[in-house]
Design a protein around this motif. Sequence first.
Motif, PDB file in Angstrom:
ATOM      1  N   ALA A   1      36.035  75.296  44.590  1.00 52.82           N
ATOM      2  CA  ALA A   1      36.314  74.309  43.750  1.00 52.82           C
ATOM      3  C   ALA A   1      38.119  73.869  43.444  1.00 52.82           C
ATOM      4  N   ILE A   2      38.637  74.501  44.285  1.00 50.20           N
ATOM      5  CA  ILE A   2      40.533  74.094  44.373  1.00 50.20           C
ATOM      6  C   ILE A   2      40.221  72.875  44.713  1.00 50.20           C
ATOM      7  N   ILE A   3      41.685  72.367  44.484  1.00 44.11           N
ATOM      8  CA  ILE A   3      42.150  71.224  45.066  1.00 44.11           C
ATOM      9  C   ILE A   3      42.491  71.566  45.714  1.00 44.11           C
ATOM     10  N   PRO A   4      42.751  71.555  47.060  1.00 42.72           N
ATOM     11  CA  PRO A   4      44.352  71.878  47.689  1.00 42.72           C
ATOM     12  C   PRO A   4      45.692  71.833  47.500  1.00 42.72           C
TER      13      PRO A   4
ATOM     14  N   ARG B   1      48.400  79.303  38.869  1.00 35.90           N
ATOM     15  CA  ARG B   1      48.697  77.873  39.463  1.00 35.90           C
ATOM     16  C   ARG B   1      47.645  77.744  39.947  1.00 35.90           C
ATOM     17  N   ILE B   2      46.874  77.262  39.668  1.00 37.83           N
ATOM     18  CA  ILE B   2      45.652  76.521  40.341  1.00 37.83           C
ATOM     19  C   ILE B   2      45.178  75.144  40.262  1.00 37.83           C
ATOM     20  N   ASP B   3      44.954  74.159  40.870  1.00 38.99           N
ATOM     21  CA  ASP B   3      44.090  72.939  40.127  1.00 38.99           C
ATOM     22  C   ASP B   3      42.573  72.677  41.244  1.00 38.99           C
ATOM     23  N   PHE B   4      42.132  72.498  39.690  1.00 39.78           N
ATOM     24  CA  PHE B   4      40.537  72.571  40.228  1.00 39.78           C
ATOM     25  C   PHE B   4      40.328  71.367  39.830  1.00 39.78           C
ATOM     26  N   ASP B   5      39.351  71.046  40.399  1.00 39.36           N
ATOM     27  CA  ASP B   5      38.213  69.975  40.313  1.00 39.36           C
ATOM     28  C   ASP B   5      37.077  70.405  39.584  1.00 39.36           C
ATOM     29  N   GLU B   6      36.257  69.151  38.111  1.00 41.82           N
ATOM     30  CA  GLU B   6      35.923  69.592  37.589  1.00 41.82           C
ATOM     31  C   GLU B   6      34.327  69.290  37.673  1.00 41.82           C
ATOM     32  N   GLY B   7      33.738  68.512  38.397  1.00 42.83           N
ATOM     33  CA  GLY B   7      32.831  68.245  39.318  1.00 42.83           C
ATOM     34  C   GLY B   7      32.858  69.876  40.057  1.00 42.83           C
ATOM     35  N   ARG B   8      33.436  70.154  40.806  1.00 44.77           N
ATOM     36  CA  ARG B   8      32.618  71.310  41.855  1.00 44.77           C
ATOM     37  C   ARG B   8      32.663  72.876  40.956  1.00 44.77           C
TER      38      ARG B   8
END
Length: 424
Positions: free
Chosen positions: A403-406, A89-96
């Motif tokens: 690329a993880i969103i904290p 369960r991790i969010d990622f920034d698509e651009g990164r």
Amino acid sequence: MNIFLVFCLLGAVLLLIGWGMGRPERIYEFPFLTGVISFSFILPQVPGLAVDSFLPEAAFARTAVFMMMCLFMCWWGWGAKAKPLGFFRIDFDEGRLLIVAALLSIAGAYFYYELSRLPGDLTIAVQMTGIPVVYIFFSRLLSYGLAIAALCLARRFSWWACLILAFDLVFYLDRIVITGKRAEAIELVMIFALAWWFYRGLTIPRSLIIVALFLGTLLMNSMGEYRSITKANSAPVWDEIKRIDVAGNLSKVLRDGGDEMRNAVLRINNTATSMEFDYGKFHWNRLVFSYVPAQLVGAEVKQSFMLPMPPVARDYDPITGTTETGMTDAFESFWYLGAFKFFLLAYLVRRIWVTANRGEFAAQFTYVLSIIPSIHAISHQTDWVLMVWVHMLMFAAPALAFAIIPSRRRSRYGMNPSSLAAGG
């Protein structure tokens, strides 16, 4: 008795394939794909061995029964209740993510290129050692870049993702065509197919799957001849390839039996006779072999990490390049109880699948790159997917961390246009 077991084995494989045909998404699931590889790779080798009078008495019957146990475990383990894995369960920034995909692709492409410059007799249809192994090890980074770009593109069109994929495919297809790698070819198809399933809900038509199954079975036993041609010329020579007797090669295997299953029958019979088991030490030794570099620590130090294994029969002399199937190492570890290796594998892959279908990008990435090594537990060794997971932890996980969103900036099922996590 042996002929009866051949039909039982055929029935078990057809049941897995029939199960997969029951719902569209099941064609991407472990039991169905296990049935597919068993049908195309294992079954054609079986009839000839069933009537081979030179095999030890009862050796074929023992192997056939054990294989049916392993296939049952693949289905049973998948059917067990499986909850999503929380650590995905991790969010990622698509651009990164696209930056990561580009960097991994460039790094992997370098090693693909260096590998392609080596003579064919060092890389095609041989047991590779030394520098080629290093190049193969790091070229896997390109697969990570390709998988990330494919998942991002399936979710939302992006020219950057298209450029990364076009770059990756140049190297990927070169390796498939030049070396005749079946696993890479199937993995490439699965990366795109699964990406479109996770984000678009699209599946490959089941009628097309059946056609591909029979076509793949027909071609499977001619890959050795294809590789011999490309090895001799360091490239495909299409005039020679067109002369390959595809139907004749399949007929020969059906009549005489296949080398891989013969290896399995002999190894399993030797273990059943000696009753000496490795109790899972096989997996530790494979980890040491794959991830402790003798060039850095020395051969003696590397060998010191290895655990002692039961001896192989003196008269066992497999043909170079052939496998022994995953049933062999499972039996050699825990006798008939070794079939539970397949239960555990199916259960773990099932949990990744459930998590991926919840929209978690990390689980989707893991599944698309794990499913083909997982089904090779039947045809090759049960350690393949373990090696892939360790490699992911070493290289993919640190790269994806960029690329993880904290913290989750949205509700659990809300969608931030710049992030990838719980699908939308």
